[in-house]
Scaffold this active site. Structure first.
Site, PDB file in Angstrom:
ATOM      1  N   TYR A   1     -10.201 -42.470  18.251  1.00  0.00           N
ATOM      2  CA  TYR A   1      -9.737 -43.865  18.125  1.00  0.00           C
ATOM      3  C   TYR A   1      -8.490 -43.921  17.233  1.00  0.00           C
ATOM      4  CZ  TYR A   1      -9.282 -48.525  16.166  1.00  0.00           C
ATOM      5  OH  TYR A   1      -8.759 -49.729  15.725  1.00  0.00           O
TER       6      TYR A   1
ATOM      7  N   GLY B   1     -11.798 -61.727  18.850  1.00  0.00           N
ATOM      8  CA  GLY B   1     -11.378 -60.987  17.660  1.00  0.00           C
ATOM      9  C   GLY B   1     -10.015 -61.421  17.141  1.00  0.00           C
ATOM     10  N   ILE B   2      -9.266 -60.449  16.645  1.00  0.00           N
ATOM     11  CA  ILE B   2      -7.948 -60.724  16.065  1.00  0.00           C
ATOM     12  C   ILE B   2      -7.041 -61.388  17.107  1.00  0.00           C
ATOM     13  CG2 ILE B   2      -5.878 -59.636  15.096  1.00  0.00           C
ATOM     14  CD1 ILE B   2      -7.794 -57.425  13.974  1.00  0.00           C
ATOM     15  N   GLY B   3      -7.111 -60.905  18.343  1.00  0.00           N
ATOM     16  CA  GLY B   3      -6.246 -61.451  19.398  1.00  0.00           C
ATOM     17  C   GLY B   3      -6.484 -62.931  19.622  1.00  0.00           C
TER      18      GLY B   3
ATOM     19  N   SER C   1      -3.016 -49.450  13.185  1.00  0.00           N
ATOM     20  CA  SER C   1      -4.225 -49.449  12.367  1.00  0.00           C
ATOM     21  C   SER C   1      -4.015 -48.614  11.115  1.00  0.00           C
ATOM     22  CB  SER C   1      -5.398 -48.867  13.151  1.00  0.00           C
ATOM     23  OG  SER C   1      -6.517 -48.697  12.288  1.00  0.00           O
TER      24      SER C   1
ATOM     25  N   GLY D   1      -5.864 -59.001  25.041  1.00  0.00           N
ATOM     26  CA  GLY D   1      -7.133 -59.180  24.335  1.00  0.00           C
ATOM     27  C   GLY D   1      -7.136 -60.482  23.541  1.00  0.00           C
TER      28      GLY D   1
HETATM   29  N1  NAP Z   1     -10.803 -55.161  13.106  1.00  0.00           N
HETATM   30  C1  NAP Z   1     -10.174 -54.277  12.353  1.00  0.00           C
HETATM   31  O1  NAP Z   1     -10.506 -54.052  11.158  1.00  0.00           O
HETATM   32  C2  NAP Z   1      -8.983 -53.527  12.901  1.00  0.00           C
HETATM   33  C3  NAP Z   1      -8.341 -52.597  12.045  1.00  0.00           C
HETATM   34  C4  NAP Z   1      -7.229 -51.920  12.514  1.00  0.00           C
HETATM   35  C5  NAP Z   1      -6.754 -52.183  13.782  1.00  0.00           C
HETATM   36  N2  NAP Z   1      -7.404 -53.061  14.609  1.00  0.00           N
HETATM   37  C6  NAP Z   1      -6.847 -53.277  15.940  1.00  0.00           C
HETATM   38  O2  NAP Z   1      -6.735 -54.676  16.176  1.00  0.00           O
HETATM   39  C7  NAP Z   1      -6.933 -54.943  17.558  1.00  0.00           C
HETATM   40  C8  NAP Z   1      -8.001 -55.995  17.744  1.00  0.00           C
HETATM   41  O3  NAP Z   1      -9.190 -55.533  17.115  1.00  0.00           O
HETATM   42  P1  NAP Z   1     -10.456 -56.474  16.952  1.00  0.00           P
HETATM   43  O4  NAP Z   1     -11.143 -56.046  15.717  1.00  0.00           O
HETATM   44  O5  NAP Z   1     -10.062 -57.873  17.139  1.00  0.00           O
HETATM   45  O6  NAP Z   1     -11.338 -55.976  18.198  1.00  0.00           O
HETATM   46  P2  NAP Z   1     -12.393 -56.776  19.104  1.00  0.00           P
HETATM   47  O7  NAP Z   1     -12.944 -57.929  18.358  1.00  0.00           O
HETATM   48  O8  NAP Z   1     -13.326 -55.744  19.616  1.00  0.00           O
HETATM   49  O9  NAP Z   1     -11.501 -57.336  20.288  1.00  0.00           O
HETATM   50  C9  NAP Z   1     -10.890 -56.420  21.163  1.00  0.00           C
HETATM   51  C10 NAP Z   1     -10.191 -57.167  22.269  1.00  0.00           C
HETATM   52  O10 NAP Z   1      -9.606 -56.186  23.157  1.00  0.00           O
HETATM   53  C11 NAP Z   1     -10.075 -56.481  24.464  1.00  0.00           C
HETATM   54  N3  NAP Z   1     -10.142 -55.290  25.326  1.00  0.00           N
HETATM   55  C12 NAP Z   1     -10.900 -54.184  25.168  1.00  0.00           C
HETATM   56  N4  NAP Z   1     -10.726 -53.357  26.216  1.00  0.00           N
HETATM   57  C13 NAP Z   1      -9.839 -53.956  27.056  1.00  0.00           C
HETATM   58  C14 NAP Z   1      -9.269 -53.616  28.312  1.00  0.00           C
HETATM   59  N5  NAP Z   1      -9.585 -52.483  28.955  1.00  0.00           N
HETATM   60  N6  NAP Z   1      -8.384 -54.455  28.888  1.00  0.00           N
HETATM   61  C15 NAP Z   1      -8.066 -55.624  28.273  1.00  0.00           C
HETATM   62  N7  NAP Z   1      -8.587 -56.020  27.097  1.00  0.00           N
HETATM   63  C16 NAP Z   1      -9.472 -55.186  26.497  1.00  0.00           C
HETATM   64  C17 NAP Z   1     -11.434 -57.097  24.283  1.00  0.00           C
HETATM   65  O11 NAP Z   1     -11.820 -57.760  25.459  1.00  0.00           O
HETATM   66  P3  NAP Z   1     -13.401 -58.001  25.799  1.00  0.00           P
HETATM   67  O12 NAP Z   1     -13.768 -59.251  25.060  1.00  0.00           O
HETATM   68  O13 NAP Z   1     -13.405 -58.157  27.274  1.00  0.00           O
HETATM   69  O14 NAP Z   1     -14.147 -56.797  25.313  1.00  0.00           O
HETATM   70  C18 NAP Z   1     -11.130 -58.023  23.118  1.00  0.00           C
HETATM   71  O15 NAP Z   1     -10.439 -59.157  23.568  1.00  0.00           O
HETATM   72  C19 NAP Z   1      -7.264 -53.602  18.205  1.00  0.00           C
HETATM   73  O16 NAP Z   1      -6.088 -53.053  18.745  1.00  0.00           O
HETATM   74  C20 NAP Z   1      -7.747 -52.751  17.047  1.00  0.00           C
HETATM   75  O17 NAP Z   1      -7.521 -51.384  17.270  1.00  0.00           O
HETATM   76  C21 NAP Z   1      -8.505 -53.727  14.177  1.00  0.00           C
END
Ligand code: NAP
Length: 315
Positions: free
Chosen positions: A181, A31-33, A156, A27
């Site tokens: 989730y 986002g974070i990635g 998380s 990912g």
């Molecule tokens: N944001 C927060 O406050 C928070 C808090 C706790 C934990 N987290 C964790 O941090 C991580 C990143 O979160 P984020 O907030 O950056 O989320 P995000 O902005 O929604 O980004 C999610 C990333 O995961 C990818 N993804 C989703 N489904 C996938 C699949 N089937 N195969 C490959 N890639 C896939 C998305 O790709 P697409 O662009 O193609 O959709 C995107 O690159 C996650 O694991 C989340 O659980 C986040």
């Protein structure tokens, strides 16, 4: 022995150099990635973005190159919701060793209905946990070929107050999206720690490290157009939230530190320093419920049965 005394204090703006290393970020296109990939690129390492969309990966790489001169970037197509594609995805890396993988990609659904992957797994458990579980299996030979590789799992804070239902891992009996989730993230965290125990027991050079990003909002995240666009209105509206949480660039810091800091050890957890919600990364005690090895073992066995693979150290 911790090398903290011999290393300079960690500076999130100046991570150490890592030329010659190769890191994979699942990912990494958003986002974070995205920010993990951008910050790791500044180390001089080759960073591979694992993304289900080649177009989004291209856009992300262009953005990183515009900010990190000389960034070494590649992309592989990776869909964690389709387990059958993970082995070919790893083969397409075309590397003979991998120094770290950041298990970052994640899906979070807010509303019903319950959805499933093509293989019939609940979508969040299937993608976030089973996808990374199976991916680790195919990456393990490459990780083992590196001198001291790391598997970094993005957990998380939402999992802190959650517990697994081992009799209903797929939320078939009772589906509540937010709880499902949080449980999928909890499953990832159990897996991360159990993986490290198994690696240690086998004398492996690979370490498995747990991180979480605290609270990370798009509205507090600096713009990276067209990957991430933030309006002035969104920025102003989010200002009060900055007291409690942070942007995704800062949410990336614990993972970047877990990849690059020589003082980090397998089995540790790293999180934002202010209440675990925002701020620079610090080492934190592993939550009590995560130390339950009985739950971890049962989850491992169930995950192996569901995926048909075992990501433990190979003999
Ligand atoms: N944001 C927060 O406050 C928070 C808090 C706790 C934990 N987290 C964790 O941090 C991580 C990143 O979160 P984020 O907030 O950056 O989320 P995000 O902005 O929604 O980004 C999610 C990333 O995961 C990818 N993804 C989703 N489904 C996938 C699949 N089937 N195969 C490959 N890639 C896939 C998305 O790709 P697409 O662009 O193609 O959709 C995107 O690159 C996650 O694991 C989340 O659980 C986040």
């Amino acid at each position: 022995m911790s090398s903290a005394s011999t290393n300079p204090p960690w500076n999130v703006a100046r991570p150490p150099r890592a030329e010659g290393s190769t890191f994979l970020v699942t990912g990494g296109n958003a986002g974070i990635g995205y920010f993990v990939a951008e910050q790791l690129s500044a180390s001089g390492a080759t960073v591979v973005l694992g993304s289900r969309s080649p177009a989004k990966a291209e856009t992300a790489m262009a953005s990183i190159r515009a900010r990190v001169p000389g960034a070494r970037l590649r992309a592989v197509r990776l869909d964690l919701a389709d387990l059958s594609t993970l082995r070919p995805a790893v083969e397409s890396l075309e590397v003979d060793r991998l120094d770290a993988v950041v298990h970052n990609a994640g899906v979070a659904l807010d509303d019903p209905p319950r959805r499933e992957t093509g293989e019939g797994h609940e979508l969040m458990f299937g993608t976030n946990h089973l996808g990374h579980f199976a991916l680790t299996r195919w990456l393990m030979p490459l990780l083992s070929a590196a001198p001291a590789a790391r598997v970094v799992t993005m957990g998380s804070f939402a999992a802190k107050s959650e517990r697994l239902d081992l009799a209903d891992l797929q939320s078939r009996k009772d589906y509540r999206p937010k709880r499902t989730y949080a449980r999928s993230k909890l499953a990832q965290m159990y897996f991360c720690l159990e993986l490290d125990r198994r690696l240690r027991a086998a004398g492996s050079t690979v370490a498995s490290v747990l991180v979480h990003p605290g609270g990370a909002l798009d509205s507090l995240t600096p713009a990276r157009p067209p990957v991430h666009v933030r309006t002035a209105g969104a920025r102003l509206g989010a200002a009060p939230a900055a007291l409690l949480v942070q942007g995704k660039h800062a949410g990336a810091w614990p993972a970047v530190r877990a990849v690059l800091d020589p003082a980090v050890r397998g089995g540790e957890m790293w999180e934002p320093r202010v209440f675990g919600l925002r701020g620079e990364p610090r080492r934190a005690p592993v939550w009590n419920h995560l130390t339950d090895t009985r739950v971890a073992t049962r989850l491992w066995d169930a995950s192996r049965d569901l995926t048909g693979v075992d990501p433990g150290p190979q003999h």
